[in-house]
Design a protein around this motif. Structure first.
Motif, PDB file in Angstrom:
ATOM      1  N   PHE A  56      41.294  34.112  35.546  1.00  0.00           N
ATOM      2  CA  PHE A  56      41.751  34.158  36.753  1.00  0.00           C
ATOM      3  C   PHE A  56      40.776  34.565  37.726  1.00  0.00           C
ATOM      4  O   PHE A  56      40.756  34.044  38.812  1.00  0.00           O
ATOM      5  CB  PHE A  56      43.095  35.163  36.766  1.00  0.00           C
ATOM      6  N   GLY A  57      39.648  35.480  37.210  1.00  0.00           N
ATOM      7  CA  GLY A  57      38.525  35.891  38.141  1.00  0.00           C
ATOM      8  C   GLY A  57      37.814  34.437  38.418  1.00  0.00           C
ATOM      9  O   GLY A  57      37.168  34.622  39.504  1.00  0.00           O
ATOM     10  N   PHE A  58      37.590  33.764  37.699  1.00  0.00           N
ATOM     11  CA  PHE A  58      36.746  32.455  37.752  1.00  0.00           C
ATOM     12  C   PHE A  58      37.482  31.649  38.965  1.00  0.00           C
ATOM     13  O   PHE A  58      36.854  31.114  39.609  1.00  0.00           O
ATOM     14  CB  PHE A  58      36.599  31.597  36.395  1.00  0.00           C
ATOM     15  N   LEU A  59      38.918  31.453  38.740  1.00  0.00           N
ATOM     16  CA  LEU A  59      39.532  30.808  39.781  1.00  0.00           C
ATOM     17  C   LEU A  59      39.433  31.451  41.177  1.00  0.00           C
ATOM     18  O   LEU A  59      39.208  30.679  42.115  1.00  0.00           O
ATOM     19  CB  LEU A  59      40.792  30.462  39.304  1.00  0.00           C
ATOM     20  N   TYR A  60      39.586  32.700  41.162  1.00  0.00           N
ATOM     21  CA  TYR A  60      39.380  33.339  42.569  1.00  0.00           C
ATOM     22  C   TYR A  60      38.260  33.255  43.040  1.00  0.00           C
ATOM     23  O   TYR A  60      37.936  32.912  44.231  1.00  0.00           O
ATOM     24  CB  TYR A  60      39.893  34.812  42.269  1.00  0.00           C
ATOM     25  N   GLN A  61      36.967  33.377  42.172  1.00  0.00           N
ATOM     26  CA  GLN A  61      35.732  33.224  42.740  1.00  0.00           C
ATOM     27  C   GLN A  61      35.332  31.919  43.257  1.00  0.00           C
ATOM     28  O   GLN A  61      34.616  31.756  44.432  1.00  0.00           O
ATOM     29  CB  GLN A  61      34.648  33.588  41.776  1.00  0.00           C
ATOM     30  N   ARG A  62      35.893  30.937  42.648  1.00  0.00           N
ATOM     31  CA  ARG A  62      35.529  29.653  42.834  1.00  0.00           C
ATOM     32  C   ARG A  62      36.127  29.051  44.224  1.00  0.00           C
ATOM     33  O   ARG A  62      35.443  28.524  45.198  1.00  0.00           O
ATOM     34  CB  ARG A  62      35.643  28.826  41.748  1.00  0.00           C
ATOM     35  N   PHE A  63      37.567  29.386  43.937  1.00  0.00           N
ATOM     36  CA  PHE A  63      38.292  28.527  45.210  1.00  0.00           C
ATOM     37  C   PHE A  63      38.662  29.503  46.236  1.00  0.00           C
ATOM     38  O   PHE A  63      38.719  29.029  47.218  1.00  0.00           O
ATOM     39  CB  PHE A  63      39.877  28.066  44.499  1.00  0.00           C
ATOM     40  N   ALA A  64      38.871  30.927  46.052  1.00  0.00           N
ATOM     41  CA  ALA A  64      39.191  31.708  47.262  1.00  0.00           C
ATOM     42  C   ALA A  64      37.792  32.140  48.045  1.00  0.00           C
ATOM     43  O   ALA A  64      37.767  32.235  49.112  1.00  0.00           O
ATOM     44  CB  ALA A  64      39.777  33.071  46.681  1.00  0.00           C
ATOM     45  N   LEU A  65      36.673  32.522  47.135  1.00  0.00           N
ATOM     46  CA  LEU A  65      35.409  32.925  47.672  1.00  0.00           C
ATOM     47  C   LEU A  65      34.471  31.788  47.950  1.00  0.00           C
ATOM     48  O   LEU A  65      33.151  32.100  48.620  1.00  0.00           O
ATOM     49  CB  LEU A  65      34.795  34.254  46.958  1.00  0.00           C
ATOM     50  N   GLY A  66      34.536  30.621  47.335  1.00  0.00           N
ATOM     51  CA  GLY A  66      33.782  29.454  47.318  1.00  0.00           C
ATOM     52  C   GLY A  66      32.592  29.919  46.585  1.00  0.00           C
ATOM     53  O   GLY A  66      31.442  29.189  46.923  1.00  0.00           O
ATOM     54  N   ALA A  67      32.510  30.504  45.455  1.00  0.00           N
ATOM     55  CA  ALA A  67      31.349  31.116  44.638  1.00  0.00           C
ATOM     56  C   ALA A  67      30.821  29.456  43.849  1.00  0.00           C
ATOM     57  O   ALA A  67      31.504  28.792  43.444  1.00  0.00           O
ATOM     58  CB  ALA A  67      31.282  32.194  43.702  1.00  0.00           C
ATOM     59  N   LYS A  68      29.385  29.649  43.781  1.00  0.00           N
ATOM     60  CA  LYS A  68      28.767  28.641  42.957  1.00  0.00           C
ATOM     61  C   LYS A  68      27.810  29.294  41.821  1.00  0.00           C
ATOM     62  O   LYS A  68      27.665  30.427  41.933  1.00  0.00           O
ATOM     63  CB  LYS A  68      28.085  27.608  43.653  1.00  0.00           C
ATOM     64  N   GLY A  69      27.871  28.408  40.634  1.00  0.00           N
ATOM     65  CA  GLY A  69      27.001  28.973  39.691  1.00  0.00           C
ATOM     66  C   GLY A  69      27.497  30.139  38.998  1.00  0.00           C
ATOM     67  O   GLY A  69      28.594  30.215  38.865  1.00  0.00           O
ATOM     68  N   MET A  70      26.352  31.035  38.632  1.00  0.00           N
ATOM     69  CA  MET A  70      26.655  32.309  37.883  1.00  0.00           C
ATOM     70  C   MET A  70      27.430  33.094  38.694  1.00  0.00           C
ATOM     71  O   MET A  70      28.207  33.922  38.219  1.00  0.00           O
ATOM     72  CB  MET A  70      25.324  33.038  37.502  1.00  0.00           C
ATOM     73  N   GLU A  71      27.629  33.072  40.033  1.00  0.00           N
ATOM     74  CA  GLU A  71      28.454  33.959  40.928  1.00  0.00           C
ATOM     75  C   GLU A  71      29.836  33.744  41.019  1.00  0.00           C
ATOM     76  O   GLU A  71      30.817  34.408  41.193  1.00  0.00           O
ATOM     77  CB  GLU A  71      28.084  33.654  42.374  1.00  0.00           C
TER      78      GLU A  71
END
Length: 270
Positions: A200-215
């Motif tokens: 769920f942390g990966f989903l939040y970082q990617r789709f909510a915060l728009g993070a890429k790569g290792m972030e």
């Protein structure tokens, strides 16, 4: 199934001649004088001790009453009887639980009552015997257990018998239990929580915060510094001796030069 039952009966007859006489008597009535190893087969019989079953012959000529290590028809020591349906009624003793044989397998149990009334015209005038085969059936409990008669095998010169069958779930082998220790439960719960956290942390970082790569890794900055924090902690705990900081060298400034000139005034010629 019938062929298996007949095979078991044949094996028991062979064991009757091979087994030394020892005997075992249960606390609830059944006695096994022929087989000295009956004690190890007896536990499977315990769920049925004291229960009786009434079976009607398919031809509706006889009613059979069979008890497990108990008396039937008010007859002491008698475990199985045959009663005629039509009048005048008569009762024939098929076997006594005070003289019984028992043997068990993985998913079956063989119980035999001996010392029944002698045949009058066939089977060599030998005594009757009642054989009860308990077989495994996971779907049958006490509420639905029903004994049936498979046959009366009396077309021989000897070793005749009445064959009954009772299927029940208590005859089935016990399923292995999977008791987990507290440590195993803790590890399973811990790894499950870690998996949920990462997913769920990966989903939040990617789709909510728009993070890429290792972030995209949850709390990425914390985990980057986590190794350094561990190293500092290990250095603090494990290293011995005084922790000396790096030496610093003071630079030469203008104020120092001024002081030097003042200290050198007395060296000048007068």
């Amino acid at each position: 199934m019938n062929s298996l039952i007949i095979l078991v009966i044949a094996i028991v007859h062979i064991l009757t001649f091979l087994e030394p006489v020892g005997g075992y008597t249960t606390e609830l009535g059944c006695a096994f004088p022929k087989f000295k190893d009956s004690e190890k087969d007896y536990p499977k019989l315990k769920p049925f001790i004291g229960k009786s079953y009434q079976v009607t012959d398919p031809s509706d000529k006889y009613i059979y009453t069979v008890a497990v290590c108990g008396s039937v028809g008010g007859l002491d020591g008698v475990g199985a009887i045959q009663t005629t349906v039509k009048k005048p009624k008569s009762t024939v003793i098929l076997g006594k639980y005070k003289n019984a044989d028992i043997i068990s397998g993985t998913d079956w149990l063989y119980l035999e009552y001996l010392d029944g009334e002698n045949y009058k015209s066939h089977c060599g005038h030998e005594g009757r015997r009642a054989v009860i085969m308990f077989t495994c059936d996971e779907s049958i409990s006490d509420l639905h257990a029903e004994m049936i008669i498979l046959e009366e095998n009396n077309n021989k010169t000897n070793d005749c018998y009445y064959l009954f069958e009772l299927s029940h779930q208590d005859i089935c082998p016990a399923r292995p239990s999977s008791n987990l220790s507290l440590g195993s439960i803790f590890i399973i719960v811990l790894f499950s929580l870690i998996a949920v956290y990462l997913f769920f942390g990966f989903l939040y970082q990617r789709f909510a915060l728009g993070a890429k790569g290792m972030e995209q890794i949850p709390n990425y900055s914390f985990w980057v510094d986590f190794g350094n924090l561990q190293a500092d902690g290990c250095n603090f705990v494990c290293r011995s001796g005084e922790n000396r900081g790096p030496r610093t060298y003071k630079g030469v400034g203008d104020d120092q030069l001024d002081d030097t000139e003042e200290r050198d005034d007395h060296l000048l010629p007068m």
